[in-house]
Design a protein around this motif. Structure first.
Motif, PDB file in Angstrom:
ATOM      1  N   LEU A   1      51.109  62.743  67.960  1.00 63.54           N
ATOM      2  CA  LEU A   1      49.962  63.191  67.170  1.00 63.54           C
ATOM      3  C   LEU A   1      49.387  64.476  67.773  1.00 63.54           C
ATOM      4  O   LEU A   1      49.269  64.607  68.992  1.00 63.54           O
ATOM      5  CB  LEU A   1      48.879  62.119  67.130  1.00 63.54           C
ATOM      6  CG  LEU A   1      49.162  60.887  66.254  1.00 63.54           C
ATOM      7  CD1 LEU A   1      48.023  59.883  66.379  1.00 63.54           C
ATOM      8  CD2 LEU A   1      49.330  61.290  64.796  1.00 63.54           C
ATOM      9  N   GLY A   2      49.055  65.408  66.898  1.00 65.04           N
ATOM     10  CA  GLY A   2      48.511  66.677  67.351  1.00 65.04           C
ATOM     11  C   GLY A   2      49.542  67.773  67.464  1.00 65.04           C
ATOM     12  O   GLY A   2      49.190  68.953  67.556  1.00 65.04           O
ATOM     13  N   THR A   3      50.817  67.384  67.448  1.00 67.44           N
ATOM     14  CA  THR A   3      51.876  68.398  67.553  1.00 67.44           C
ATOM     15  C   THR A   3      52.427  68.787  66.196  1.00 67.44           C
ATOM     16  O   THR A   3      53.291  69.654  66.108  1.00 67.44           O
ATOM     17  CB  THR A   3      53.038  67.891  68.434  1.00 67.44           C
ATOM     18  OG1 THR A   3      53.670  66.764  67.799  1.00 67.44           O
ATOM     19  CG2 THR A   3      52.545  67.494  69.814  1.00 67.44           C
ATOM     20  N   THR A   4      51.915  68.135  65.140  1.00 71.94           N
ATOM     21  CA  THR A   4      52.411  68.423  63.788  1.00 71.94           C
ATOM     22  C   THR A   4      51.250  68.525  62.791  1.00 71.94           C
ATOM     23  O   THR A   4      51.385  68.145  61.630  1.00 71.94           O
ATOM     24  CB  THR A   4      53.398  67.326  63.321  1.00 71.94           C
ATOM     25  OG1 THR A   4      52.749  66.047  63.403  1.00 71.94           O
ATOM     26  CG2 THR A   4      54.655  67.316  64.157  1.00 71.94           C
ATOM     27  N   ASP A   5      50.118  69.064  63.232  1.00 70.94           N
ATOM     28  CA  ASP A   5      48.923  69.069  62.381  1.00 70.94           C
ATOM     29  C   ASP A   5      49.066  69.967  61.148  1.00 70.94           C
ATOM     30  O   ASP A   5      48.298  69.837  60.202  1.00 70.94           O
ATOM     31  CB  ASP A   5      47.695  69.499  63.179  1.00 70.94           C
ATOM     32  CG  ASP A   5      47.838  70.904  63.748  1.00 70.94           C
ATOM     33  OD1 ASP A   5      48.676  71.080  64.650  1.00 70.94           O
ATOM     34  OD2 ASP A   5      47.122  71.816  63.290  1.00 70.94           O
ATOM     35  N   LEU A   6      50.055  70.852  61.143  1.00 68.41           N
ATOM     36  CA  LEU A   6      50.287  71.714  59.980  1.00 68.41           C
ATOM     37  C   LEU A   6      50.992  70.953  58.860  1.00 68.41           C
ATOM     38  O   LEU A   6      50.852  71.292  57.685  1.00 68.41           O
ATOM     39  CB  LEU A   6      51.121  72.937  60.389  1.00 68.41           C
ATOM     40  CG  LEU A   6      51.158  74.141  59.435  1.00 68.41           C
ATOM     41  CD1 LEU A   6      49.769  74.747  59.269  1.00 68.41           C
ATOM     42  CD2 LEU A   6      52.144  75.190  59.947  1.00 68.41           C
ATOM     43  N   ILE A   7      51.746  69.933  59.216  1.00 70.46           N
ATOM     44  CA  ILE A   7      52.539  69.209  58.224  1.00 70.46           C
ATOM     45  C   ILE A   7      52.118  67.750  58.056  1.00 70.46           C
ATOM     46  O   ILE A   7      52.621  67.060  57.175  1.00 70.46           O
ATOM     47  CB  ILE A   7      54.048  69.273  58.561  1.00 70.46           C
ATOM     48  CG1 ILE A   7      54.345  68.623  59.921  1.00 70.46           C
ATOM     49  CG2 ILE A   7      54.546  70.707  58.521  1.00 70.46           C
ATOM     50  CD1 ILE A   7      55.831  68.533  60.250  1.00 70.46           C
ATOM     51  N   ALA A   8      51.188  67.295  58.879  1.00 68.47           N
ATOM     52  CA  ALA A   8      50.744  65.895  58.798  1.00 68.47           C
ATOM     53  C   ALA A   8      49.238  65.818  59.004  1.00 68.47           C
ATOM     54  O   ALA A   8      48.638  66.666  59.685  1.00 68.47           O
ATOM     55  CB  ALA A   8      51.468  65.046  59.840  1.00 68.47           C
ATOM     56  N   ASP A   9      48.605  64.782  58.431  1.00 68.26           N
ATOM     57  CA  ASP A   9      47.158  64.610  58.585  1.00 68.26           C
ATOM     58  C   ASP A   9      46.854  63.969  59.946  1.00 68.26           C
ATOM     59  O   ASP A   9      47.782  63.624  60.704  1.00 68.26           O
ATOM     60  CB  ASP A   9      46.589  63.798  57.418  1.00 68.26           C
ATOM     61  CG  ASP A   9      47.072  62.355  57.375  1.00 68.26           C
ATOM     62  OD1 ASP A   9      47.529  61.829  58.416  1.00 68.26           O
ATOM     63  OD2 ASP A   9      47.004  61.739  56.293  1.00 68.26           O
ATOM     64  N   PRO A  10      45.580  63.788  60.297  1.00 66.59           N
ATOM     65  CA  PRO A  10      45.238  63.229  61.615  1.00 66.59           C
ATOM     66  C   PRO A  10      45.819  61.845  61.874  1.00 66.59           C
ATOM     67  O   PRO A  10      45.959  61.432  63.036  1.00 66.59           O
ATOM     68  CB  PRO A  10      43.697  63.190  61.591  1.00 66.59           C
ATOM     69  CG  PRO A  10      43.310  64.298  60.664  1.00 66.59           C
ATOM     70  CD  PRO A  10      44.362  64.274  59.590  1.00 66.59           C
TER      71      PRO A  10
END
Length: 288
Positions: A68-77
């Motif tokens: 979590l936090g490494t894909t914030d452009l493609i996934a929600d929190p």
């Protein structure tokens, strides 16, 4: 060799069971498998040595497998993917470098998981849900992951359909879906961008069939086009991959809950059942 492939294995029990039926009763000999759903069970499939298994990279449905936090452009929190092909394509234009980094993180997590469940001696094959790996930023990230993980894939799907089989079959001209025509031409254009990089990495692929008729791969249409693919493949010394989506969910079946299933209507559609029935009807002898 002709590979009759089914995508989306592991989405849910119903989808996987219908694909298993196609393996047992039809000509299906290749299965593309989601890594990021909890219904992935390779035990049944690996017993059949004639089935080619492929990692179905997924960037559009379900949850991210990266930290979590490494894909914030493609996934929600919460880690749920938030873009379809179009959204990822736009991000590749406006946020190309950042997208490539985050997609690298996600693909690496999915590849490492796939390596952990793939039985020893089974070749590494790869493709993607909605063909998102054809987006140049995603394509670059995928190749970097494979290189960093020391993987030489036996096969990478390149969904760029040759036009000649369709152009020489005028009886089907008015049966094409406008959306699929756009998809076909977009994927061919993206392949032109990726082709040089693919050649450098010596990617092994095949002639691909399954975009223009996607959702309507009935036995009659396949029977008209596939012999032309076979002839073209034999001349060029290539295999042929024919893509079906036979993993449908019955109207009364359980739709997965809480799994961010973006294309639920498609999994429930009559078109999916039509493709399931087509796979059961088609035999190699009927298309040669």
């Amino acid at each position: 060799m002709i590979y009759f492939c089914a995508d989306d294995y592991g989405l849910c029990e119903s989808v996987s069971e219908h694909i298993d039926q196609c393996i047992n009763s039809g000509v299906l000999n290749k299965v593309s498998i989601f890594p990021n759903f909890d219904d992935v069970d390779l035990c049944k499939i690996v017993r059949n040595k004639n089935i080619r298994l492929s990692l179905h990279i997924n960037l559009v449905e379900g949850r991210s497998m990266a930290d979590l936090g490494t894909t914030d452009l493609i996934a929600d929190p919460d880690g749920n993917f938030i873009h379809r092909f179009g959204g990822l394509f736009r991000l590749s234009i406006f946020c190309g470098k950042k997208l490539e980094v985050q997609v690298y993180n996600e693909i690496k997590a999915q590849v490492k998981y796939w390596k952990s469940i793939l039985p020893d001696g089974v070749p590494f094959c790869i493709d993607s849900h909605q063909h998102t790996h054809m987006i140049p930023a995603v394509f670059r990230a995928m190749l970097r992951v494979l290189e960093d993980e020391g993987i030489t894939p036996e096969y990478i799907r390149i969904p760029a359909e040759p036009l000649s089989p369709f152009l020489t079959t005028p009886s089907l001209y008015f049966t094409y879906n406008a959306v699929n025509i756009v998809k076909q031409w977009l994927l061919k254009a993206l392949w032109l961008i990726n082709k040089k990089r693919a050649k450098k990495h010596k990617i092994q692929t095949s002639l691909f069939f399954g975009i223009l008729f996607s959702g309507k791969m009935d036995a009659e249409r396949v029977g008209k086009i596939l012999p032309k693919y076979i002839e073209k493949a034999e001349k060029s010394g290539m295999d042929t991959e024919v893509l079906f989506h036979p993993g449908y969910i019955d109207k009364n079946g359980a739709v997965p809950v809480g799994k961010n299933i973006v294309f639920k209507d498609f999994y429930l559609s009559r078109n999916r059942k039509t493709e399931f029935e087509s796979v059961l009807k088609i035999s190699e002898g009927s298309v040669r």
